[in-house]
Design a protein around this motif. Sequence first.
Motif, PDB file in Angstrom:
ATOM      1  N   ALA A  15       0.699  -1.207  -0.053  1.00 18.09           N
ATOM      2  CA  ALA A  15       0.043   0.027  -0.023  1.00 18.09           C
ATOM      3  C   ALA A  15       0.690   1.323  -0.148  1.00 18.09           C
ATOM      4  CB  ALA A  15      -0.889  -0.063   1.120  1.00 18.09           C
ATOM      5  N   LEU A  16       2.072   1.270   0.043  1.00 19.60           N
ATOM      6  CA  LEU A  16       2.936   2.323   0.398  1.00 19.60           C
ATOM      7  C   LEU A  16       4.220   2.014  -0.650  1.00 19.60           C
ATOM      8  CD1 LEU A  16       3.089   2.876   4.237  1.00 19.60           C
ATOM      9  CD2 LEU A  16       1.684   4.186   2.495  1.00 19.60           C
TER      10      LEU A  16
ATOM     11  N   GLU B 158       0.139  -0.593   8.495  1.00 15.23           N
ATOM     12  CA  GLU B 158      -0.078  -1.058   6.941  1.00 15.23           C
ATOM     13  C   GLU B 158       0.533  -2.497   6.946  1.00 15.23           C
ATOM     14  OE1 GLU B 158      -1.548  -0.006   4.344  1.00 15.23           O
ATOM     15  OE2 GLU B 158      -2.146   2.052   4.811  1.00 15.23           O
ATOM     16  N   SER B 159       1.689  -2.624   7.674  1.00 19.10           N
ATOM     17  CA  SER B 159       2.406  -3.790   7.526  1.00 19.10           C
ATOM     18  C   SER B 159       1.532  -5.164   7.952  1.00 19.10           C
ATOM     19  CB  SER B 159       3.589  -3.749   8.362  1.00 19.10           C
ATOM     20  OG  SER B 159       4.588  -2.990   7.801  1.00 19.10           O
TER      21      SER B 159
ATOM     22  N   ASP C 280      -1.034  -5.781   5.314  1.00 20.72           N
ATOM     23  CA  ASP C 280      -0.598  -6.418   4.364  1.00 20.72           C
ATOM     24  C   ASP C 280       0.017  -7.738   4.700  1.00 20.72           C
ATOM     25  OD1 ASP C 280       0.779  -5.854   1.522  1.00 20.72           O
ATOM     26  OD2 ASP C 280       2.489  -6.815   2.741  1.00 20.72           O
TER      27      ASP C 280
ATOM     28  N   THR D  97      -8.223  -1.647   9.365  1.00 25.03           N
ATOM     29  CA  THR D  97      -8.297  -0.246   8.594  1.00 25.03           C
ATOM     30  C   THR D  97      -8.613   0.868   9.430  1.00 25.03           C
ATOM     31  OG1 THR D  97     -10.779  -1.063   7.714  1.00 25.03           O
ATOM     32  CG2 THR D  97      -8.567  -1.465   6.433  1.00 25.03           C
TER      33      THR D  97
ATOM     34  N   ILE E  96      -5.580   1.995  10.787  1.00 26.47           N
ATOM     35  CA  ILE E  96      -4.847   2.970   9.741  1.00 26.47           C
ATOM     36  C   ILE E  96      -5.611   4.142   9.612  1.00 26.47           C
ATOM     37  CG2 ILE E  96      -4.357   3.016   7.272  1.00 26.47           C
ATOM     38  CD1 ILE E  96      -4.058  -0.183   7.393  1.00 26.47           C
TER      39      ILE E  96
ATOM     40  N   GLN F 278      -3.581   7.832  10.387  1.00 28.52           N
ATOM     41  CA  GLN F 278      -3.709   8.701   9.247  1.00 28.52           C
ATOM     42  C   GLN F 278      -4.278  10.032   9.834  1.00 28.52           C
ATOM     43  OE1 GLN F 278      -5.677   6.694   6.074  1.00 28.52           O
ATOM     44  NE2 GLN F 278      -3.648   6.418   4.944  1.00 28.52           N
TER      45      GLN F 278
END
Length: 185
Positions: A37-38, A108-109, A112, A129, A132, A136
Motif C-alpha cells: 500500500a505504500l 499497514e504492514s 499487508d 483499517t 490505519i 492517518q
Amino acid sequence: MTRAIVLFSAALLLVAGPSLAQSPQPYAGMQTRPLKALSGDELADLREGRGMGFALAGELNGYPGPKHVLELATELKLTDAQRVRTQELFDAMKAEAVSLGQQLIAAESDLDQQFSGRTIAPVSLTAATAAIGATQGALRATHLKYHLAMMEVLTPEQIRRYGELRGYNAAAAAGHLPGMHNHKK
C-alpha cells in the motif's frame, strides 16, 4: 456502409487513442513492493516525518508551515525569537510525525501481512483499517496543528509575504488570507 463504420472506428481510435488504450494493468509491478500500500517514497516520507500533503488544508488557506517558514526565514525577515520558536515547533512536529509515521507503517504492514498470509477476516479487516484510518487522521492533525501554531508566531505581513513566496499570489496579493485577524504582532 461497412467501410464507413471501419473508417469511423479508425478515426475515433486516432482521436481518442490514449484514453481508450489505457493500460488494464495500472498496478503491475507494485506486487513486488515490500509493503504493497505504500511506495518507497511514501515510506521514506513517513519515516522522516514529512508532510505528504497532509497539511494542504492549512497551507493553501494561508496557514504557513514551520518547515517552509524556516526555509524562507531570510525573506520573511524573522526575528531571532521567531526563528527559535519556529524551530521549536518544527522539531516538535517532526518528532510527533515520525512516531505516527512508524505507527502507520506498522499498521499497514499488519494489514499487508494478513492479506499475504491469507489470515484476513471481516473482523480483522475492520480493525486493521480502523487503526490505519485513526493513525492517518492523527498524523494529519499533527501537521495541521503546527500550521495553526505558526499563526501565533508570524505577523500578518509575514503571512502575506509567505503566501507570495510560496506562489499563492491571488489571496496573498489581495491581503485576504484566512485568519489574518487572529495574529499576534
